[in-house]
Design an enzyme around this catalytic site. Structure first.
Site, PDB file in Angstrom:
ATOM      1  N   ASN A 101      76.486 -11.536  95.906  1.00 19.69           N
ATOM      2  CA  ASN A 101      75.642 -11.654  97.104  1.00 19.69           C
ATOM      3  C   ASN A 101      74.334 -12.333  96.750  1.00 19.69           C
ATOM      4  OD1 ASN A 101      73.023  -9.905  97.663  1.00 19.69           O
ATOM      5  ND2 ASN A 101      74.293  -8.724  96.239  1.00 19.69           N
ATOM      6  N   PHE A 105      67.034  -9.728 100.511  1.00 16.74           N
ATOM      7  CA  PHE A 105      66.279  -8.690 101.234  1.00 16.74           C
ATOM      8  C   PHE A 105      66.236  -8.948 102.742  1.00 16.74           C
ATOM      9  CE2 PHE A 105      63.330  -7.109  97.528  1.00 16.74           C
ATOM     10  CZ  PHE A 105      64.408  -6.462  96.964  1.00 16.74           C
ATOM     11  N   SER A 163      66.263  -7.151  91.977  1.00 16.54           N
ATOM     12  CA  SER A 163      67.158  -8.029  92.713  1.00 16.54           C
ATOM     13  C   SER A 163      66.978  -9.464  92.218  1.00 16.54           C
ATOM     14  CB  SER A 163      66.858  -7.991  94.217  1.00 16.54           C
ATOM     15  OG  SER A 163      67.565  -9.021  94.875  1.00 16.54           O
ATOM     16  N   ASN A 165      67.763 -12.052  93.890  1.00 12.41           N
ATOM     17  CA  ASN A 165      67.848 -12.947  95.041  1.00 12.41           C
ATOM     18  C   ASN A 165      66.519 -13.228  95.726  1.00 12.41           C
ATOM     19  OD1 ASN A 165      70.681 -13.153  94.750  1.00 12.41           O
ATOM     20  ND2 ASN A 165      70.874 -11.125  95.677  1.00 12.41           N
ATOM     21  N   THR A 166      65.434 -12.690  95.195  1.00 12.15           N
ATOM     22  CA  THR A 166      64.093 -13.023  95.658  1.00 12.15           C
ATOM     23  C   THR A 166      63.360 -13.664  94.482  1.00 12.15           C
ATOM     24  OG1 THR A 166      64.023 -11.238  97.292  1.00 12.15           O
ATOM     25  CG2 THR A 166      61.911 -12.113  96.549  1.00 12.15           C
ATOM     26  N   LYS A 201      64.638   0.870  89.902  1.00 18.75           N
ATOM     27  CA  LYS A 201      65.937   0.220  89.716  1.00 18.75           C
ATOM     28  C   LYS A 201      65.760  -1.018  88.850  1.00 18.75           C
ATOM     29  CE  LYS A 201      70.187  -0.886  92.178  1.00 18.75           C
ATOM     30  NZ  LYS A 201      70.866  -0.820  93.488  1.00 18.75           N
ATOM     31  N   ASN A 230      71.036  -2.828  88.682  1.00 17.35           N
ATOM     32  CA  ASN A 230      71.264  -3.726  89.809  1.00 17.35           C
ATOM     33  C   ASN A 230      72.358  -4.729  89.435  1.00 17.35           C
ATOM     34  OD1 ASN A 230      70.795  -5.219  92.266  1.00 17.35           O
ATOM     35  ND2 ASN A 230      68.645  -4.602  92.186  1.00 17.35           N
TER      36      ASN A 230
END
Length: 343
Positions: A101, A105, A163, A165-166, A201, A230
Site C-alpha cells: 500500500n 495517511f 509509515s 508513504n509520507t 510504532k 510497520n
C-alpha cells in the site's frame, strides 16, 4: 472471496460498509484464563489485536469490537483531512500472501474521527494511530494535536513515525527528533483527564544503530510500549506481478524480518518495555512465534484480506492450545521464551 474480484481499495471500502450495515458475520470473542493478559495496564481478553490501517476513520468500532479482537487500533488520524496519494495505491500480492500500500495517511481528519470515538463501545479496548499531515510545517506538533483532540476517548495511542508513504516521515525515528516528538506527545498525554498508554510504532528496516537508538529512547522516556513493526520497503523474493509497486509491503513476506526486529528489540530493552508484534501473522503458530520472540500481544491486518474475520477466533483458539501444550498457564508466561531462536 467475492471481494477479490474487485479493485482492492474498493473491496476494502465495501468490507467497512458491510460491517457498519450488519451484513458481515461477526465471530465473537474467544477468551480463557490462558489468553487473558495485561499489556501496559490494558486488560485484554486475548492478545490478538487489529492493526491500524483497516478502520482508518473509526467507522466500524461497534462491529469490530464484536469480531474477536482483544484490542483494536484505528487510524492513522491527522489534524486535517487529507486525500492521501493518487490511486491506485493498494495492491494484492496473492502469490506471496502479501499486500503493498501507498495510501499516504488518507483520512477524514481528527474532528470527524474524534466524534466517532466519543460514541465508541465502552466494553472494548480501542486505540488510535496518530499521524502527521503531509504538508505540515510542524509534524511533531501534529501528533500531539491529534492526541489532545481524541485522547479522552481512547484506551491507548500510537505514535506512527514509521509509515514509508509520507515523505521524510521516517526521518523522525532519529534519536534527537524522536525524543523531542515523544516528549511533546507525553506532555500532552499527561494533560488528559485520564492517563493512557503511549506506544511507538517502528519500521522493520532500521539498522542495528537505529534499533539501538529506539530502545534507548523508549527506555529513557518510560514509553508504555513499542509496536514492531510497520510495513517494509524491502522486496526480496516476491513472485507477484505487483511486487515492484512503490509503498509498504505487509503480509507473509514481512513475517521473518519483523520478528527478528521484535526479538532484537526485546533483547535490547531487556523486557523493560512491553512489545506488540505485528507483521505477517496469519496463524496461531505465527502469533505464538511472535509472543515467544518477545511480544506481549500481537496485531494483524493483511491476513484478513485473504482469510476474513473468521481468522481471529481461529488464531485465539489455536494459541490457547499451543500455550496449553507447552505448559504455559498464561500467555504472559510465554513472552520471550523463544527469543534466542531469532537472534
Amino acid at each position: 472471496m467475492a471481494l477479490h474480484r474487485l479493485d482492492p481499495e474498493r473491496a476494502h471500502g465495501l468490507s467497512i460498509f458491510a460491517l457498519r450495515s450488519g451484513l458481515a458475520p461477526l465471530p465473537g470473542l474467544v477468551t480463557s484464563d490462558r489468553l487473558r493478559t495485561s499489556v501496559a495496564g490494558l486488560n485484554l481478553a486475548n492478545p490478538m489485536g487489529l492493526a491500524a490501517g483497516y478502520d482508518k476513520n473509526a467507522e466500524a468500532l461497534a462491529p469490530l469490537s464484536r469480531a474477536g479482537f482483544g484490542f483494536i487500533e484505528v487510524g492513522a488520524a491527522t489534524p486535517r483531512p487529507q486525500p492521501g496519494n493518487p490511486k491506485p495505491r493498494l495492491f494484492r500480492l496473492t502469490e506471496d500472501r502479501g499486500v503493498i500500500n501507498r495510501f499516504g495517511f488518507n483520512n477524514e481528519g481528527m474532528e470527524a474521527i474524534a466524534t466517532r470515538l466519543e460514541a465508541r463501545p465502552r466494553d472494548a479496548v480501542i486505540g488510535l494511530n496518530l499521524g502527521a499531515n503531509k504538508d505540515s510545517t510542524d509534524r511533531a506538533g501534529d501528533f500531539a494535536a491529534v492526541l489532545a483532540r481524541c485522547g479522552s476517548s481512547l484506551d491507548f495511542a500510537t505514535v506512527n513515525v514509521s509509515s514509508p508513504n509520507t515523505e521524510k516521515l521516517r526521518d523522525l525515528q532519529g534519536k534527537a527528533a524522536l525524543t523531542a516528538l515523544l516528549e511533546g506527545v507525553l506532555t500532552t498525554r499527561d494533560s488528559l483527564d485520564r492517563r493512557i498508554p503511549i506506544f511507538l510504532k517502528i519500521a522493520p528496516d532500521l539498522d542495528a544503530e537505529g534499533l539501538s537508538d529506539i530502545a534507548e529512547v523508549a527506555t529513557a522516556l518510560s514509553l508504555d510500549g513499542v509496536i514492531a513493526t510497520n510495513t517494509t520497503l524491502a522486496r526480496e523474493g516476491l513472485r507477484s506481478a505487483h511486487g515492484g509497486e512503490a509503498g509498504g509491503l505487509s503480509g507473509a513476506p514481512l513475517f521473518e524480518k519483523s520478528t527478528r526486529v521484535l526479538a532484537r528489540l526485546s533483547e535490547l530493552t531487556e523486557g523493560r518495555v512491553p512489545l506488540i508484534g505485528v507483521g505477517g501473522v496469519s496463524s496461531a503458530e505465527e502469533a505464538y512465534q511472535k509472543i515467544r520472540a518477545g511480544a506481549s500481544a500481537v496485531q494483524l491486518y493483511s491476513a484478513l484480506v485473504y482469510e476474513g474475520l473468521s481468522l481471529v477466533p481461529r488464531i485465539a483458539e489455536g494459541l490457547h492450545q499451543l500455550l496449553a501444550q507447552d505448559g504455559f498457564a498464561n500467555v504472559a508466561d510465554a513472552v520471550g521464551t523463544g527469543r534466542k531462536d531469532w537472534l
